[in-house]
Motif scaffolding. Structure first.
Motif, short mmCIF file in Angstrom:
data_model
loop_
_atom_site.label_atom_id
_atom_site.label_comp_id
_atom_site.label_asym_id
_atom_site.label_seq_id
_atom_site.Cartn_x
_atom_site.Cartn_y
_atom_site.Cartn_z
N ALA A 106 0.74 -1.08 -0.15
CA ALA A 106 0.22 0.20 0.43
C ALA A 106 1.00 1.30 -0.33
O ALA A 106 0.48 2.10 -0.72
N ALA A 107 1.96 0.83 0.72
CA ALA A 107 2.90 2.51 1.23
C ALA A 107 3.57 2.54 -0.45
O ALA A 107 3.41 4.15 -0.89
N MET A 108 3.94 1.43 -1.08
CA MET A 108 5.00 1.88 -2.61
C MET A 108 3.31 2.09 -3.42
O MET A 108 4.06 3.28 -4.35
N ALA A 109 2.99 1.31 -3.33
CA ALA A 109 1.62 2.03 -4.22
C ALA A 109 1.06 3.61 -4.26
O ALA A 109 1.12 4.56 -5.58
N PHE A 110 0.97 3.87 -2.87
CA PHE A 110 1.21 5.71 -2.40
C PHE A 110 1.98 6.61 -3.51
O PHE A 110 2.02 7.58 -3.52
N HIS A 111 3.61 5.64 -2.91
CA HIS A 111 4.39 6.57 -3.29
C HIS A 111 4.52 7.03 -4.71
O HIS A 111 5.04 7.89 -5.21
N ASN A 112 4.04 5.31 -5.51
CA ASN A 112 3.75 5.39 -6.90
C ASN A 112 2.65 6.17 -7.70
O ASN A 112 2.91 6.84 -9.15
N PHE A 113 1.80 6.64 -7.06
CA PHE A 113 1.11 7.35 -7.55
C PHE A 113 1.57 9.37 -8.59
O PHE A 113 1.36 9.58 -9.07
N PRO A 114 1.59 10.04 -6.86
CA PRO A 114 2.40 10.78 -7.52
C PRO A 114 3.98 11.45 -8.54
O PRO A 114 3.79 12.04 -9.51
N GLU A 115 4.69 10.09 -8.34
CA GLU A 115 5.33 9.94 -9.66
C GLU A 115 4.98 9.40 -10.88
O GLU A 115 5.16 9.90 -12.12
N GLY A 116 3.52 8.56 -11.42
CA GLY A 116 3.40 8.74 -12.17
C GLY A 116 1.78 9.97 -12.80
O GLY A 116 2.36 10.08 -14.09
N LEU A 117 1.61 10.82 -11.83
CA LEU A 117 1.08 11.71 -12.55
C LEU A 117 2.23 13.21 -12.95
O LEU A 117 2.07 13.17 -13.88
N SER A 118 3.81 13.27 -12.55
CA SER A 118 4.59 13.63 -12.94
C SER A 118 5.49 13.32 -14.18
O SER A 118 5.67 13.75 -15.14
#
Length: 243
Positions: A106-118
């Motif tokens: 869950a934490a990694m998925a949360f971390h990947n979200f703003p990276e994907g937005l960028s």
């Protein structure tokens, strides 16, 4: 859009690519674990300071950069307070973890979200070279992250194939976020530098709070230090090569 979509998908798929080696690793020593963590830290620091932060500055100003970086760190800190946290511990028989495997995913998925937005926002910007550079920077640091997530799960007695699959699924979040970022940035370009700075702040928080402290205290500080430098220089060299 086809070329942009391919770039976003390839960036997200690197998480699963990084997880694949755990299918062949049977045991990892403390020394190698510390070196891997340090190498990952070097990759993430270079991706932040050499890729994301300059890109955010190029598209905005220092105030936007500071706000985004601090917001990324604050959100990760907030997440840590409210989600049961995984700490890597070392024992005589190998790496021992607590029972919060799902929280890691869950934490990694949360971390990947703003990276994907960028990534998506970068492809939507007027700077044609920005998208590939940001995607490459984030994609490269996704590789060791995927490996570490899968390794954590395996040490929690999760089946190796399932561990790789779960690590890969965190990359799916990045694809969705990339498409969202592409759509939003096309209508609101001002969001792009905030997303880049946010991802940089989140990465730097993880490096200083988690990765670097974990590489010290087990007797392999020198090896970890040089691994950090190798990771840093590797990322800088690759970004410079593909610019």
């Amino acid at each position: 859009m086809d070329f942009n979509f391919i770039g976003m998908v390839l960036c997200a798929m690197t998480t699963g690519l990084g997880a694949l080696p755990v299918l062949f690793f049977r045991k990892i020593s403390h020394r190698r674990m510390d070196m891997l963590l340090a190498f990952t830290a070097g990759i993430m620091v270079a991706a932040s300071t050499y890729g994301l932060i300059p890109a955010a500055l190029k598209l905005s100003n220092l105030a936007v950069l500071c706000f985004g970086v601090l917001l990324g760190a604050i959100v990760l800190n907030f997440l840590e307070q409210f989600i049961p946290h995984l700490d890597v511990q070392h024992g005589k028989s190998g790496v021992i973890l607590d029972s919060k495997s799902l929280m890691v995913v869950a934490a990694m998925a949360f971390h990947n979200f703003p990276e994907g937005l960028s990534v998506g926002a970068s492809y939507a910007s007027d700077n044609e070279s920005l998208g590939p550079v940001v995607a490459f920077s984030i994609g490269l640091q996704n590789i060791p992250e995927g490996f570490l997530v899968a390794l954590f799960l395996i040490n929690q007695k999760v089946n190796r194939l399932i561990a790789v699959l779960m690590a890969s699924l965190t990359g799916v979040i990045e694809i969705i976020a990339s498409l969202l970022g592409f759509s939003l940035a096309a209508a609101a370009t001002a969001l792009v530098p905030y997303g880049l700075a946010f991802a940089a702040g989140a990465m730097l928080f993880i490096v200083y709070k988690e990765l670097i402290p974990e590489t010290h205290g087990h007797g392999y500080e020198r090896a970890a230090t040089f691994s950090f430098l190798v990771g840093l220089l590797t990322m800088i060299a690759l970004v410079a090569l593909f610019r």
